[in-house]
Design an enzyme around this catalytic site. Structure first.
Site, PDB file in Angstrom:
ATOM      1  CB  THR A 172      37.101  38.468  30.287  1.00 27.14           C
ATOM      2  OG1 THR A 172      35.813  38.181  30.325  1.00 27.14           O
ATOM      3  CG2 THR A 172      37.646  39.346  31.173  1.00 27.14           C
ATOM      4  NE  ARG A 225      27.037  39.147  35.437  1.00 25.67           N
ATOM      5  CZ  ARG A 225      28.265  39.004  35.152  1.00 25.67           C
ATOM      6  NH1 ARG A 225      28.918  39.625  34.209  1.00 25.67           N
ATOM      7  NH2 ARG A 225      28.859  37.827  35.853  1.00 25.67           N
ATOM      8  N   GLY A 280      29.751  42.034  36.594  1.00 22.29           N
ATOM      9  CA  GLY A 280      30.528  41.178  36.869  1.00 22.29           C
ATOM     10  C   GLY A 280      31.522  41.250  37.872  1.00 22.29           C
ATOM     11  CG  ASP A 281      34.948  38.604  37.736  1.00 20.05           C
ATOM     12  OD1 ASP A 281      34.188  38.659  36.821  1.00 20.05           O
ATOM     13  OD2 ASP A 281      35.935  38.541  37.721  1.00 20.05           O
ATOM     14  CB  THR A 294      38.891  35.487  32.674  1.00 19.31           C
ATOM     15  OG1 THR A 294      37.824  35.189  31.653  1.00 19.31           O
ATOM     16  CG2 THR A 294      39.839  34.429  32.417  1.00 19.31           C
ATOM     17  N   GLY A 295      36.273  34.466  34.156  1.00 17.28           N
ATOM     18  CA  GLY A 295      35.076  33.287  34.422  1.00 17.28           C
ATOM     19  C   GLY A 295      33.956  33.548  34.984  1.00 17.28           C
ATOM     20  N   GLY A 307      31.494  35.524  36.883  1.00 13.49           N
ATOM     21  CA  GLY A 307      32.043  36.540  37.889  1.00 13.49           C
ATOM     22  C   GLY A 307      31.361  36.501  39.118  1.00 13.49           C
TER      23      GLY A 307
HETATM   24  N1  ASP Z   1      34.188  37.484  34.519  1.00 15.12           N
HETATM   25  C1  ASP Z   1      33.644  38.098  33.476  1.00 15.12           C
HETATM   26  C2  ASP Z   1      32.156  38.508  34.207  1.00 15.12           C
HETATM   27  O1  ASP Z   1      31.428  37.873  34.899  1.00 15.12           O
HETATM   28  C3  ASP Z   1      33.572  37.097  32.223  1.00 15.12           C
HETATM   29  C4  ASP Z   1      34.549  36.396  31.992  1.00 15.12           C
HETATM   30  O2  ASP Z   1      35.507  36.581  32.339  1.00 15.12           O
HETATM   31  O3  ASP Z   1      34.203  35.439  30.881  1.00 15.12           O
HETATM   32  O4  ASP Z   1      31.481  39.487  33.793  1.00 15.12           O
END
Ligand code: ASP
Length: 322
Positions: free
Chosen positions: A189, A217, A219-220, A240-241, A243
């Site tokens: 991301t 789905r 995410g954040d 990033t992570g 979500g």
């Molecule tokens: N945060 C993003 C999500 O959950 C994915 C990511 O940042 O790796 O969609």
């Protein structure tokens, strides 16, 4: 002679007094990124793309381009590269499609824009910026978002544009293993947070989401307050992570609140939020910047593609947790 010297001194004071420092920080995703999993060639490729993004931001900021434009243009560099999980390199859903999310927020006005689950917009961050600047809404999704982006004159591409062999193979591997998630391939991301010459903050995030995601789905990343937040009073952050954890924590907004209500510096606020993430069992990272050009790049994974630069010449590009 004396008069000339005084004039020179006064002019210098004026110029220095009015020229505001600028700075920016970027990320290209956090996850299982370690030296033993990445060869030197790949490392160089990532470093050079991060550098290209930073150098573009530097020249735009130096020339007085405003933070919202800088955030989008810098993110475009990473969206157009197959290296990152955004735009061109977006990961695949369970159905073998690409569904992307993006958001942007301006710290001066608290204006924000986002798109979710878009499939044919070449640069989702540009669509998010259009939503912020040219619509009365904050978030548009799916085909409606595409319709709006088309109207705004953004580039629409066929679904096959987002096909990358390695991302597709990752999905096939995952499907074969019948596993729900593989953190390794979600990384990538992209995000950018900027302090411009006018003292304004802006943050943006763009992603393909998580490999093998199902049922539409989201995410954040397109959620203001979860994956992205900016407020001139506090900071601009991009996350990033995983979500789902970021949404439940109200991660990005919580960092701003820790600064506003508790008086924490940006780095401490980001650390505290990562601590909460770890406590909940989530993984990921965050970049942040405040109005004084203080930078934060925090994560609890083995690596995060990241970098920052300041008008003072200070600059760093890093990948692994070192
Ligand atoms: N945060 C993003 C999500 O959950 C994915 C990511 O940042 O790796 O969609």
């Amino acid at each position: 002679m004396k008069k000339t010297l005084i004039l020179f001194f006064l002019l210098t004071c004026i110029i220095y007094g009015y020229s505001q420092e600028y700075a920016m920080v970027i990320h290209g995703g956090a996850g299982v990124i370690s030296r033993d999993r990445m060869n030197e060639e790949a490392e160089q490729e990532y470093r050079s793309k991060l550098n290209e993004a930073l150098m573009l931001g530097d020249s735009l900021l130096k020339n007085g381009v405003v933070c919202t434009e800088v955030v989008a243009r810098v993110i475009n560099v990473m969206e157009n590269s197959p290296l990152f999980n955004a735009g061109k390199g977006a990961v695949f859903t369970n159905k073998g499609t690409n569904e992307m999310d993006a958001s942007i927020m301006e710290g001066k006005t608290l204006n924000a824009g986002a798109v979710a689950g878009v499939t044919d917009i070449k640069n989702p961050i540009n669509a998010a910026k259009e939503v912020m600047e040219n619509s009365e809404h904050v978030m548009l999704s799916g085909t409606g978002a595409s319709e709006f982006a088309k109207k705004q004159g953004l580039e629409i591409v066929p679904a096959k544009y987002f096909f990358t062999k390695n991302r597709y193979e990752s999905l096939q591997r995952l499907l074969q293993q019948e596993r729900e998630r593989e953190e390794k391939d979600n990384m990538g991301t992209v995000g950018c947070a900027v302090l411009d010459k006018y003292g304004n903050l802006c943050a943006g995030t763009s992603t393909g989401g998580m490999t093998n995601k199902k049922y539409g789905r989201i995410g954040d990343s397109p959620i203001i307050g979860a994956g992205t937040y900016a407020n001139n009073k506090t900071c601009a952050v991009s996350c990033t992570g995983h979500g789902e954890y970021y949404i439940r924590l109200g991660f990005a907004r919580d960092i701003s609140a820790l600064m506003e209500y508790k008086g924490l510096p940006v780095k401490e606020a980001c650390r505290e939020e990562i601590r909460k993430l770890t406590e909940m069992g989530g993984t990921g990272g965050v970049i942040g910047i405040d109005a004084k050009a203080n930078i934060a790049m925090e994560f609890n994974t083995s690596g995060m593609f990241r970098g920052y630069l300041k008008s003072t010449g200070e600059k760093e590009i890093a990948i692994f947790a070192e």
